[in-house]
Motif scaffolding. Structure first.
Motif, PDB file in Angstrom:
ATOM      1  N   SER A 152       0.839  -1.196   0.000  1.00 27.96           N
ATOM      2  CA  SER A 152       0.000   0.000   0.000  1.00 27.96           C
ATOM      3  C   SER A 152       0.869   1.240   0.000  1.00 27.96           C
ATOM      4  N   HIS A 153       0.589   2.140  -0.917  1.00 31.45           N
ATOM      5  CA  HIS A 153       1.301   3.421  -0.976  1.00 31.45           C
ATOM      6  C   HIS A 153       0.263   4.534  -1.057  1.00 31.45           C
ATOM      7  N   GLN A 154       0.298   5.426  -0.069  1.00 27.70           N
ATOM      8  CA  GLN A 154      -0.633   6.549  -0.059  1.00 27.70           C
ATOM      9  C   GLN A 154       0.151   7.853   0.051  1.00 27.70           C
ATOM     10  N   ASP A 155      -0.057   8.739  -0.893  1.00 25.60           N
ATOM     11  CA  ASP A 155       0.621  10.020  -0.924  1.00 25.60           C
ATOM     12  C   ASP A 155      -0.440  11.113  -0.989  1.00 25.60           C
ATOM     13  N   ALA A 156      -0.396  12.025  -0.008  1.00 25.40           N
ATOM     14  CA  ALA A 156      -1.413  13.078   0.061  1.00 25.40           C
ATOM     15  C   ALA A 156      -1.382  13.990  -1.157  1.00 25.40           C
ATOM     16  N   GLY A 157      -0.253  14.031  -1.857  1.00 29.49           N
ATOM     17  CA  GLY A 157      -0.139  14.893  -3.026  1.00 29.49           C
ATOM     18  C   GLY A 157      -0.686  14.293  -4.295  1.00 29.49           C
ATOM     19  N   LEU A 158      -1.167  13.041  -4.233  1.00 31.36           N
ATOM     20  CA  LEU A 158      -1.710  12.360  -5.407  1.00 31.36           C
ATOM     21  C   LEU A 158      -3.207  12.159  -5.262  1.00 31.36           C
ATOM     22  N   SER A 159      -3.876  12.019  -6.372  1.00 30.06           N
ATOM     23  CA  SER A 159      -5.304  11.711  -6.356  1.00 30.06           C
ATOM     24  C   SER A 159      -5.495  10.249  -5.948  1.00 30.06           C
ATOM     25  N   ALA A 160      -6.728   9.885  -5.622  1.00 29.86           N
ATOM     26  CA  ALA A 160      -7.030   8.504  -5.246  1.00 29.86           C
ATOM     27  C   ALA A 160      -6.687   7.548  -6.396  1.00 29.86           C
ATOM     28  N   GLN A 161      -6.988   7.972  -7.624  1.00 30.25           N
ATOM     29  CA  GLN A 161      -6.690   7.138  -8.785  1.00 30.25           C
ATOM     30  C   GLN A 161      -5.187   6.991  -8.976  1.00 30.25           C
ATOM     31  N   GLU A 162      -4.447   8.076  -8.796  1.00 34.14           N
ATOM     32  CA  GLU A 162      -2.984   8.015  -8.942  1.00 34.14           C
ATOM     33  C   GLU A 162      -2.364   7.127  -7.873  1.00 34.14           C
ATOM     34  N   ASN A 163      -2.868   7.216  -6.648  1.00 28.70           N
ATOM     35  CA  ASN A 163      -2.359   6.352  -5.581  1.00 28.70           C
ATOM     36  C   ASN A 163      -2.622   4.891  -5.886  1.00 28.70           C
ATOM     37  N   ALA A 164      -3.835   4.602  -6.381  1.00 27.34           N
ATOM     38  CA  ALA A 164      -4.185   3.228  -6.700  1.00 27.34           C
ATOM     39  C   ALA A 164      -3.328   2.691  -7.839  1.00 27.34           C
ATOM     40  N   THR A 165      -3.135   3.511  -8.869  1.00 31.46           N
ATOM     41  CA  THR A 165      -2.305   3.095 -10.012  1.00 31.46           C
ATOM     42  C   THR A 165      -0.868   2.873  -9.582  1.00 31.46           C
ATOM     43  N   PHE A 166      -0.367   3.787  -8.769  1.00 30.91           N
ATOM     44  CA  PHE A 166       1.008   3.663  -8.308  1.00 30.91           C
ATOM     45  C   PHE A 166       1.195   2.386  -7.506  1.00 30.91           C
ATOM     46  N   ALA A 167       0.285   2.113  -6.558  1.00 34.95           N
ATOM     47  CA  ALA A 167       0.408   0.922  -5.719  1.00 34.95           C
ATOM     48  C   ALA A 167       0.361  -0.354  -6.557  1.00 34.95           C
ATOM     49  N   THR A 168      -0.574  -0.418  -7.486  1.00 29.81           N
ATOM     50  CA  THR A 168      -0.719  -1.614  -8.320  1.00 29.81           C
ATOM     51  C   THR A 168       0.521  -1.858  -9.168  1.00 29.81           C
ATOM     52  N   GLN A 169       1.001  -0.812  -9.816  1.00 23.08           N
ATOM     53  CA  GLN A 169       2.149  -0.987 -10.703  1.00 23.08           C
ATOM     54  C   GLN A 169       3.450  -1.150  -9.927  1.00 23.08           C
ATOM     55  N   TRP A 170       3.531  -0.547  -8.747  1.00 25.25           N
ATOM     56  CA  TRP A 170       4.715  -0.722  -7.904  1.00 25.25           C
ATOM     57  C   TRP A 170       4.856  -2.186  -7.491  1.00 25.25           C
ATOM     58  N   VAL A 171       3.745  -2.785  -7.062  1.00 24.44           N
ATOM     59  CA  VAL A 171       3.757  -4.202  -6.666  1.00 24.44           C
ATOM     60  C   VAL A 171       4.096  -5.085  -7.860  1.00 24.44           C
ATOM     61  N   ALA A 172       3.495  -4.790  -9.009  1.00 23.97           N
ATOM     62  CA  ALA A 172       3.768  -5.587 -10.208  1.00 23.97           C
ATOM     63  C   ALA A 172       5.245  -5.520 -10.586  1.00 23.97           C
ATOM     64  N   LEU A 173       5.843  -4.341 -10.454  1.00 27.00           N
ATOM     65  CA  LEU A 173       7.258  -4.186 -10.784  1.00 27.00           C
ATOM     66  C   LEU A 173       8.131  -4.961  -9.808  1.00 27.00           C
TER      67      LEU A 173
END
Length: 331
Positions: A267-288
């Motif tokens: 799980s990665h949550q950044d207050a400077g990102l939108s909910a969609q950006e946080n979700a995309t980042f977390a999903t692709q970070w794990v995949a990488l």
């Protein structure tokens, strides 16, 4: 009347200038006092024209080398450093310009991974810290640890990556990650100005605690308030995009069969990102992370669902167990 107004404005301007000058003077005095009292945890090592800070604890082999993330320094490992040192030698250090290490006078405007690897190599040799090593890298430190393996394969016995930054990012992940780094850099530009004029030194307790002990956070705040750490942090953060591009498609012989442990946060949550950006980042970070793990034939993969990006602070027991398991396996 006009003369009176001009006179009043002049007095106000002079008063404000005097106040600013007083604050700057008080800030410089506070910086000097903090710098004098905030002694390094380890030792300074001459690496050829400047000193770097190295903090080694314990005895035994293999030696664990702790590589902090972008803009971080040795104190960030306090929950790992002491625990591991009861079993083997463990060394944390500060890259040039960060923490208690002096700035490399030959450092370019852009920090390059290769330069950081050369500095670490010189530091370990100068301090007589002998291989074999287990390289442990967090975030950007993971990129550095992998680069060290690629150039010093014969000296490295194992690799531990903690929510590590990897170069092979998708376009979406790279764009979001760059946005995160840009936002962080903008914040630290303000902090850098505050540090230079002494405002951080006048109120060090206002510097947020990243999750350290009372002693650790005092050292952390002391460095940020009194040393040129923040400016070097900015330089390192701003250099990440170029380093990622240069490290894509690593050369052969990068230790694909080396004992490797990969720990990542789901799980990665950044207050400077939108909910969609946080979700995309977390999903692709794990995949990488999983993609990188699949490239090695000898990798242990551990997903941490409870921690944030700083797993070594949020869940040090997991990090300590993982590294100690590798130490015992390699002996």
């Amino acid at each position: 009347m006009k003369r009176t107004v001009k006179w009043v404005v002049g007095v106000i301007v002079l008063g404000m200038a005097a106040y600013v000058a007083l604050v700057v003077w008080q800030g410089s005095q506070a910086k000097a006092a903090i710098k004098q009292s905030n002694t390094p945890l380890g030792q300074w090592v001459d690496v050829g024209g400047f000193n770097m800070h190295l903090h080694c604890l314990g005895t035994g082999s293999p030696t664990v080398i702790l590589e902090a993330g972008a803009g971080d320094f040795s104190v960030i490992w306090e929950k790992v450093h002491g625990v591991l040192s009861t079993t083997t030698q463990v060394c944390a250090y500060d890259r040039s310009g960060l923490g208690w290490s002096e700035i490399n006078p030959e450092e370019e405007a852009v920090v390059r991974v290769e330069t950081r690897v050369e500095e670490l190599t010189t530091l370990l040799n100068a301090a007589n810290v002998a291989p074999p090593y287990i390289m442990v890298g967090h975030s950007f430190g993971g990129l550095l640890a992998q680069a060290y393996v690629q150039t010093h394969r014969e000296d490295v016995a194992g690799l531990v990556l903690i929510d590590a930054l990897h170069a092979e990012q998708s376009e979406d992940l790279r764009a979001i990650h760059q946005k995160k780094m840009q936002q962080a850099a903008e914040e630290y530009q303000v902090v850098s100005v505050m540090q230079k004029i002494g405002l951080l030194a006048l109120s060090p307790n206002e510097i947020p605690n990243p999750g350290l002990s009372e002693e650790g956070v005092a050292k952390y705040r002391g460095v940020l308030a009194s040393l040129p750490h923040v400016e070097s942090m900015l330089l390192e953060l701003n250099s990440i995009p170029d380093n990622l591009m240069e490290r894509r498609n690593p050369s052969a012989g990068d230790g694909a069969s080396m004992p490797t442990a990969l720990i990542y946060a789901t799980s990665h949550q950044d207050a400077g990102l939108s909910a969609q950006e946080n979700a995309t980042f977390a999903t692709q970070w794990v995949a990488l992370q999983r993609q990188v793990a699949a490239q090695s034939s000898n990798t242990v993969v551990l997903a941490d669902e409870q921690s944030g990006h700083y797993i070594q602070l949020d869940n040090p027991d997991l990090v300590n167990r993982t590294i100690l398991d590798m130490v015992n396996t390699l002996r």
